[in-house]
Design a protein around this motif. Sequence first.
Motif, PDB file in Angstrom:
ATOM      1  N   ILE A  72       0.766  -1.132  -0.040  1.00  0.00           N
ATOM      2  CA  ILE A  72       0.040  -0.097   0.021  1.00  0.00           C
ATOM      3  C   ILE A  72       0.825   1.301   0.018  1.00  0.00           C
ATOM      4  O   ILE A  72       0.419   2.064  -0.780  1.00  0.00           O
ATOM      5  CB  ILE A  72      -1.009   0.128   1.103  1.00  0.00           C
ATOM      6  CG1 ILE A  72      -1.786  -1.377   1.352  1.00  0.00           C
ATOM      7  CG2 ILE A  72      -1.877   1.185   1.217  1.00  0.00           C
ATOM      8  CD1 ILE A  72      -2.225  -1.506   2.829  1.00  0.00           C
ATOM      9  N   LEU A  73       1.821   1.293   0.889  1.00  0.00           N
ATOM     10  CA  LEU A  73       2.544   2.433   0.972  1.00  0.00           C
ATOM     11  C   LEU A  73       3.727   2.789  -0.171  1.00  0.00           C
ATOM     12  O   LEU A  73       3.926   3.856  -0.276  1.00  0.00           O
ATOM     13  CB  LEU A  73       3.634   2.209   2.328  1.00  0.00           C
ATOM     14  CG  LEU A  73       2.842   1.967   3.551  1.00  0.00           C
ATOM     15  CD1 LEU A  73       3.772   1.798   4.681  1.00  0.00           C
ATOM     16  CD2 LEU A  73       1.956   3.157   4.023  1.00  0.00           C
ATOM     17  N   LYS A  74       3.862   1.833  -1.122  1.00  0.00           N
ATOM     18  CA  LYS A  74       4.362   1.885  -2.287  1.00  0.00           C
ATOM     19  C   LYS A  74       3.330   2.233  -3.510  1.00  0.00           C
ATOM     20  O   LYS A  74       3.983   2.378  -4.595  1.00  0.00           O
ATOM     21  CB  LYS A  74       5.399   0.860  -2.655  1.00  0.00           C
ATOM     22  CG  LYS A  74       6.526   0.772  -1.783  1.00  0.00           C
ATOM     23  CD  LYS A  74       7.612  -0.443  -2.572  1.00  0.00           C
ATOM     24  CE  LYS A  74       8.697  -0.340  -1.899  1.00  0.00           C
ATOM     25  NZ  LYS A  74       9.406  -1.832  -1.814  1.00  0.00           N
ATOM     26  N   GLY A  75       2.007   2.273  -3.088  1.00  0.00           N
ATOM     27  CA  GLY A  75       1.071   2.889  -4.056  1.00  0.00           C
ATOM     28  C   GLY A  75       0.641   1.718  -5.141  1.00  0.00           C
ATOM     29  O   GLY A  75       0.232   1.889  -6.193  1.00  0.00           O
ATOM     30  N   GLU A  76       0.979   0.613  -4.832  1.00  0.00           N
ATOM     31  CA  GLU A  76       0.543  -0.701  -5.498  1.00  0.00           C
ATOM     32  C   GLU A  76      -0.979  -0.710  -5.406  1.00  0.00           C
ATOM     33  O   GLU A  76      -1.545  -1.716  -6.519  1.00  0.00           O
ATOM     34  CB  GLU A  76       1.128  -2.012  -4.882  1.00  0.00           C
ATOM     35  CG  GLU A  76       2.998  -1.740  -5.294  1.00  0.00           C
ATOM     36  CD  GLU A  76       3.479  -3.073  -4.747  1.00  0.00           C
ATOM     37  OE1 GLU A  76       4.627  -3.152  -4.765  1.00  0.00           O
ATOM     38  OE2 GLU A  76       2.908  -4.104  -4.455  1.00  0.00           O
ATOM     39  N   GLN A 131       2.088   3.890  13.721  1.00  0.00           N
ATOM     40  CA  GLN A 131       3.046   2.418  13.493  1.00  0.00           C
ATOM     41  C   GLN A 131       3.724   2.775  12.062  1.00  0.00           C
ATOM     42  O   GLN A 131       4.759   2.303  11.949  1.00  0.00           O
ATOM     43  CB  GLN A 131       2.146   1.376  13.652  1.00  0.00           C
ATOM     44  CG  GLN A 131       1.632   1.179  15.075  1.00  0.00           C
ATOM     45  CD  GLN A 131       2.583   0.916  16.044  1.00  0.00           C
ATOM     46  OE1 GLN A 131       3.759   0.311  15.692  1.00  0.00           O
ATOM     47  NE2 GLN A 131       2.122   1.373  17.368  1.00  0.00           N
ATOM     48  N   HIS A 132       2.723   3.125  11.145  1.00  0.00           N
ATOM     49  CA  HIS A 132       3.225   2.954   9.639  1.00  0.00           C
ATOM     50  C   HIS A 132       3.564   4.106   8.984  1.00  0.00           C
ATOM     51  O   HIS A 132       4.271   3.985   7.580  1.00  0.00           O
ATOM     52  CB  HIS A 132       2.243   2.226   8.906  1.00  0.00           C
ATOM     53  CG  HIS A 132       1.744   0.928   9.799  1.00  0.00           C
ATOM     54  ND1 HIS A 132       0.440   0.644   9.914  1.00  0.00           N
ATOM     55  CD2 HIS A 132       2.383  -0.032  10.229  1.00  0.00           C
ATOM     56  CE1 HIS A 132       0.400  -0.666  10.542  1.00  0.00           C
ATOM     57  NE2 HIS A 132       1.721  -0.878  10.854  1.00  0.00           N
ATOM     58  N   VAL A 133       3.257   5.298   9.312  1.00  0.00           N
ATOM     59  CA  VAL A 133       3.810   6.688   8.371  1.00  0.00           C
ATOM     60  C   VAL A 133       4.413   7.544   9.353  1.00  0.00           C
ATOM     61  O   VAL A 133       4.240   7.499  10.815  1.00  0.00           O
ATOM     62  CB  VAL A 133       2.462   7.212   7.927  1.00  0.00           C
ATOM     63  CG1 VAL A 133       1.891   5.881   6.675  1.00  0.00           C
ATOM     64  CG2 VAL A 133       1.356   7.327   8.874  1.00  0.00           C
ATOM     65  N   GLU A 134       4.834   8.494   8.859  1.00  0.00           N
ATOM     66  CA  GLU A 134       5.498   9.691   9.598  1.00  0.00           C
ATOM     67  C   GLU A 134       4.332  10.629   9.530  1.00  0.00           C
ATOM     68  O   GLU A 134       3.638  11.064   8.509  1.00  0.00           O
ATOM     69  CB  GLU A 134       6.451  10.425   8.683  1.00  0.00           C
ATOM     70  CG  GLU A 134       7.371  11.498   9.083  1.00  0.00           C
ATOM     71  CD  GLU A 134       8.380  10.692  10.005  1.00  0.00           C
ATOM     72  OE1 GLU A 134       8.840  11.465  10.980  1.00  0.00           O
ATOM     73  OE2 GLU A 134       9.067   9.986   9.437  1.00  0.00           O
ATOM     74  N   MET A 135       3.816  10.854  10.709  1.00  0.00           N
ATOM     75  CA  MET A 135       2.479  11.501  10.868  1.00  0.00           C
ATOM     76  C   MET A 135       2.635  13.089  10.646  1.00  0.00           C
ATOM     77  O   MET A 135       3.755  13.722  11.001  1.00  0.00           O
ATOM     78  CB  MET A 135       2.309  11.498  12.383  1.00  0.00           C
ATOM     79  CG  MET A 135       0.760  10.949  12.801  1.00  0.00           C
ATOM     80  SD  MET A 135       0.038  11.264  14.431  1.00  0.00           S
ATOM     81  CE  MET A 135       1.235  10.157  15.404  1.00  0.00           C
ATOM     82  N   THR A 136       1.734  13.621   9.826  1.00  0.00           N
ATOM     83  CA  THR A 136       1.570  15.048   9.468  1.00  0.00           C
ATOM     84  C   THR A 136       1.113  15.719  10.869  1.00  0.00           C
ATOM     85  O   THR A 136       0.446  15.207  11.787  1.00  0.00           O
ATOM     86  CB  THR A 136       0.916  15.209   8.336  1.00  0.00           C
ATOM     87  OG1 THR A 136      -0.554  14.913   8.614  1.00  0.00           O
ATOM     88  CG2 THR A 136       1.209  14.468   7.125  1.00  0.00           C
ATOM     89  N   SER A 137       1.318  17.084  10.994  1.00  0.00           N
ATOM     90  CA  SER A 137       0.833  17.774  11.747  1.00  0.00           C
ATOM     91  C   SER A 137      -0.607  17.701  11.963  1.00  0.00           C
ATOM     92  O   SER A 137      -1.101  17.687  13.061  1.00  0.00           O
ATOM     93  CB  SER A 137       1.315  19.235  11.863  1.00  0.00           C
ATOM     94  OG  SER A 137       1.359  19.918  10.327  1.00  0.00           O
ATOM     95  N   ALA A 138      -1.163  17.778  10.719  1.00  0.00           N
ATOM     96  CA  ALA A 138      -2.700  17.532  10.660  1.00  0.00           C
ATOM     97  C   ALA A 138      -3.073  16.243  11.476  1.00  0.00           C
ATOM     98  O   ALA A 138      -4.308  16.415  12.019  1.00  0.00           O
ATOM     99  CB  ALA A 138      -3.209  17.817   9.139  1.00  0.00           C
TER     100      ALA A 138
END
Lengths: 211, 211
Positions: free
Chosen positions: A34-38, A114-121
């Motif tokens: 998912i994270l690579k856009g597949e 757990q899985h992404v770099e959280m945005t400030s939003a």
Amino acid sequence: MLRLYDNHLSGNGYKPRLLLAHLGQAYERVEVDILKGETRTPEFLSRNRNGRIPVLELEDGTCLAESNAILFYLAEGSRFLPSDPLARAISLQWMFFEQYSHEPFIAVARHWIQHVEMTSAQRALLPEKREGGNAALTVMEGHLRDGNWFGGDAMTIADVALYAYTHVANEGGFEIERYPAVRDWLARVQEEPGHVPMEPASEGVIAPTKS
Amino acid sequence: MLRLYDNHLSGNGYKPRLLLAHLGQAYERVEVDILKGETRTPEFLSRNRNGRIPVLELEDGTCLAESNAILFYLAEGSRFLPSDPLARAISLQWMFFEQYSHEPFIAVARHWIQHVEMTSAQRALLPEKREGGNAALTVMEGHLRDGNWFGGDAMTIADVALYAYTHVANEGGFEIERYPAVRDWLARVQEEPGHVPMEPASEGVIAPTKS
């Protein structure tokens, strides 16, 4: 053979994996990153226009999306889907509850943490995710004070659907210890013969033994 | 007699109202004021712990929540719910799509714009709601280029579920003119014999004529 397009981190993907294990049904598992856009490639979108896993591909090539619709299809005729119309509707009630009032809070908080770099939003929305997730767990706790399962007197696909992200709610910052009836229900699900954990899920043909 | 706890502004409440009209099924309609907190009273929570309308109360007092689970229950045995297991699962696929990928964007944007004083946090989230809602409409548009209906060759509960908020998407700031196949499908739903509009919905006993 059934083919499941899946991601090993996804609770929504785990739902059919867990049910297929209980059913003793062999299938081919295809990992989709998912994270690579597949899930956004033309090939994947031809299987699910909505670009999400899991997708169940039947032997004739028909593709079915939405984890809980897949559960309903796979469980037909088994002990995991009651035959009585009202009992079916009550299982579906909990599965729609899961997708509307539970997953968008508990699973999304877990994904962000757990899985992404959280945005400030996203960080700003975390308190709302906590509140919504705790509200869902409170609804579940209330129900489980009166009964052992969500869809009837035994485990059904409603339990499979709700178990997937509840059992990893701690990864989203939720304290499951605050919900003792939920905690006991998680243990009941885990003790069912045929249970498999969320990970590791290997690729290729999975051939579980029927419990 | 069936009793429906409902709110006249709610698309989720409109779903069972529309299906009951098509089925020619009489019911008692009870208006619940969401904005005044009437879904959070102990009495209402005894019918649905999750504190949301619609709730369908059966003659024996059993309560069923979640609009799409109610549709599935009411449609059993009618032309609005296919009997084939795969066709049922495909209808459910679209209904889970509706609750996860459509309603949280289109219905929530409409609610914020039309029914409440928007907070600054909500206003900041509106672009995300627009984006998600347009993504859902794009998925629907793609499907409707290949077929007239969502759940098969005729109108099913999948169409009822998706119609409820799509036909008022303009109230959430969405331009339905950008989606001609969706616009034509909306007209098809409206032309079905037995169709009723979203409002006005009166209180008390509703006794539609079977179409």
